[in-house]
Every structure is written in C-alpha cells, then in structure tokens.
Design a protein around this motif. Sequence first.
Motif, PDB file in Angstrom:
ATOM      1  N   LYS A   3       0.835  -1.206   0.000  1.00  0.00           N
ATOM      2  CA  LYS A   3       0.000   0.000   0.000  1.00  0.00           C
ATOM      3  C   LYS A   3       0.869   1.255   0.000  1.00  0.00           C
ATOM      4  O   LYS A   3       0.543   2.230  -0.672  1.00  0.00           O
ATOM      5  N   ASN A   4       1.982   1.221   0.721  1.00  0.00           N
ATOM      6  CA  ASN A   4       2.890   2.375   0.739  1.00  0.00           C
ATOM      7  C   ASN A   4       3.473   2.627  -0.644  1.00  0.00           C
ATOM      8  O   ASN A   4       3.570   3.783  -1.086  1.00  0.00           O
ATOM      9  N   ILE A   5       3.878   1.574  -1.307  1.00  0.00           N
ATOM     10  CA  ILE A   5       4.422   1.709  -2.669  1.00  0.00           C
ATOM     11  C   ILE A   5       3.342   2.233  -3.600  1.00  0.00           C
ATOM     12  O   ILE A   5       3.576   3.149  -4.391  1.00  0.00           O
ATOM     13  N   PHE A   6       2.146   1.666  -3.488  1.00  0.00           N
ATOM     14  CA  PHE A   6       1.023   2.094  -4.324  1.00  0.00           C
ATOM     15  C   PHE A   6       0.737   3.579  -4.109  1.00  0.00           C
ATOM     16  O   PHE A   6       0.574   4.333  -5.068  1.00  0.00           O
ATOM     17  N   ASP A   7       0.689   3.985  -2.844  1.00  0.00           N
ATOM     18  CA  ASP A   7       0.392   5.380  -2.518  1.00  0.00           C
ATOM     19  C   ASP A   7       1.484   6.343  -2.985  1.00  0.00           C
ATOM     20  O   ASP A   7       1.229   7.520  -3.185  1.00  0.00           O
ATOM     21  N   LYS A  12       5.907   9.952  -7.913  1.00  0.00           N
ATOM     22  CA  LYS A  12       6.944   9.578  -8.889  1.00  0.00           C
ATOM     23  C   LYS A  12       6.442   9.774 -10.321  1.00  0.00           C
ATOM     24  O   LYS A  12       6.985   9.219 -11.257  1.00  0.00           O
ATOM     25  N   ASP A  13       5.369  10.562 -10.445  1.00  0.00           N
ATOM     26  CA  ASP A  13       4.725  10.817 -11.736  1.00  0.00           C
ATOM     27  C   ASP A  13       4.279   9.533 -12.428  1.00  0.00           C
ATOM     28  O   ASP A  13       4.329   9.414 -13.652  1.00  0.00           O
ATOM     29  N   LEU A  14       3.835   8.579 -11.627  1.00  0.00           N
ATOM     30  CA  LEU A  14       3.313   7.323 -12.152  1.00  0.00           C
ATOM     31  C   LEU A  14       1.844   7.205 -11.773  1.00  0.00           C
ATOM     32  O   LEU A  14       1.443   7.621 -10.682  1.00  0.00           O
ATOM     33  N   SER A  15       1.069   6.648 -12.663  1.00  0.00           N
ATOM     34  CA  SER A  15      -0.347   6.428 -12.388  1.00  0.00           C
ATOM     35  C   SER A  15      -0.627   4.933 -12.406  1.00  0.00           C
ATOM     36  O   SER A  15      -0.217   4.234 -13.333  1.00  0.00           O
ATOM     37  N   PRO A  16      -1.333   4.446 -11.390  1.00  0.00           N
ATOM     38  CA  PRO A  16      -1.674   3.025 -11.409  1.00  0.00           C
ATOM     39  C   PRO A  16      -2.614   2.720 -12.561  1.00  0.00           C
ATOM     40  O   PRO A  16      -3.475   3.530 -12.909  1.00  0.00           O
ATOM     41  N   ASP A  17      -2.442   1.551 -13.156  1.00  0.00           N
ATOM     42  CA  ASP A  17      -3.346   1.120 -14.219  1.00  0.00           C
ATOM     43  C   ASP A  17      -4.320   0.090 -13.659  1.00  0.00           C
ATOM     44  O   ASP A  17      -4.304  -0.215 -12.466  1.00  0.00           O
ATOM     45  N   VAL A  18      -5.162  -0.453 -14.516  1.00  0.00           N
ATOM     46  CA  VAL A  18      -6.197  -1.383 -14.061  1.00  0.00           C
ATOM     47  C   VAL A  18      -5.583  -2.614 -13.395  1.00  0.00           C
ATOM     48  O   VAL A  18      -6.107  -3.126 -12.397  1.00  0.00           O
ATOM     49  N   LYS A  19      -4.450  -3.082 -13.893  1.00  0.00           N
ATOM     50  CA  LYS A  19      -3.812  -4.257 -13.286  1.00  0.00           C
ATOM     51  C   LYS A  19      -3.301  -3.929 -11.880  1.00  0.00           C
ATOM     52  O   LYS A  19      -3.426  -4.742 -10.962  1.00  0.00           O
ATOM     53  N   THR A  20      -2.727  -2.749 -11.717  1.00  0.00           N
ATOM     54  CA  THR A  20      -2.211  -2.342 -10.420  1.00  0.00           C
ATOM     55  C   THR A  20      -3.343  -2.215  -9.402  1.00  0.00           C
ATOM     56  O   THR A  20      -3.257  -2.730  -8.287  1.00  0.00           O
ATOM     57  N   TYR A  21      -4.415  -1.528  -9.799  1.00  0.00           N
ATOM     58  CA  TYR A  21      -5.572  -1.405  -8.905  1.00  0.00           C
ATOM     59  C   TYR A  21      -6.135  -2.782  -8.564  1.00  0.00           C
ATOM     60  O   TYR A  21      -6.460  -3.064  -7.405  1.00  0.00           O
ATOM     61  N   ASN A  47     -10.478   8.154 -10.669  1.00  0.00           N
ATOM     62  CA  ASN A  47      -9.231   8.512 -11.346  1.00  0.00           C
ATOM     63  C   ASN A  47      -9.233   8.100 -12.822  1.00  0.00           C
ATOM     64  O   ASN A  47      -8.177   7.978 -13.441  1.00  0.00           O
ATOM     65  N   ASP A  48     -10.428   7.903 -13.361  1.00  0.00           N
ATOM     66  CA  ASP A  48     -10.612   7.548 -14.772  1.00  0.00           C
ATOM     67  C   ASP A  48      -9.881   6.276 -15.181  1.00  0.00           C
ATOM     68  O   ASP A  48      -9.414   6.142 -16.319  1.00  0.00           O
ATOM     69  N   CYS A  49      -9.771   5.355 -14.257  1.00  0.00           N
ATOM     70  CA  CYS A  49      -9.224   4.030 -14.557  1.00  0.00           C
ATOM     71  C   CYS A  49     -10.387   3.063 -14.418  1.00  0.00           C
ATOM     72  O   CYS A  49     -10.817   2.746 -13.311  1.00  0.00           O
TER      73      CYS A  49
END
Length: 116
Positions: A3-7, A12-21, A47-49
């Motif tokens: 969860k910390n990495i996800f948050d 880091k200018d990265l957006s989670p994608d559907v697989k990450t969520y 977040n429009d994912c």
Amino acid sequence: MAKNIFDSLPSKDLSPDVKTYTMMIQGFCQEGLLDEASELFVEMEANDCMPNDVTYNTLIRGCFHNEKYNEASVLIDQMRARSFSEDASTTSVLLDLLVSKEHDPAIIALRKKYLT
C-alpha cells in the motif's frame, strides 16, 4: 508495504493502471479488508481508470467470502451492465451459495434474483 508503494506512485509521476488497482483490491480482499478494497474500487473509477472483468470478479468474490452478498449482487449488476460476465471461479462461488441451505436473507434474495 504494498500500500505504501502504491500510494507513492503519484509522487513519482506514475499512475496506477487497471492491473495495479486490481492487484491491490485482490490483496485487500484476501486479507478481509473489504472496505478498503471497495474504497479503492471507487477511487479507481474516480481517477478515470475503468475496472475490467478481472477487477469486478475479484471484488465480487471478496464480497462473497466476506458475506457481503448484497454488495456482490450490486457489483454483478454493474459488471453485466458494462458487458462483462462472471468468470468460472465467481460462478462457482455463486452457485455454491445458491444451493446452500443457509437462511440468510441476503442469500435468499440472491436465490430469488438468479433462480426465478
């Protein structure tokens, strides 16, 4: 830790994608943290994912395993409205519930919905 990495992804200018969520939702469901999984599902859409069939099936099974039958039913309806369907695992869990001898009102409602 996950969860910390996800948050930290946005910083880091990265957006989670559907697989990450979906992986995060699955982890929450496996740990019995259904509220957190549901909140992340809502956040995902905000977040429009858009969730896919794997995301829906993961959360639906989490609802079933945590005895949140009404929530699972709502998700099934949403999933079907988006032209997704239950996978084999979700179908198996649903069928097991439908033929169970439980007298839980939510399971009785599922029987009425899917067997009549």
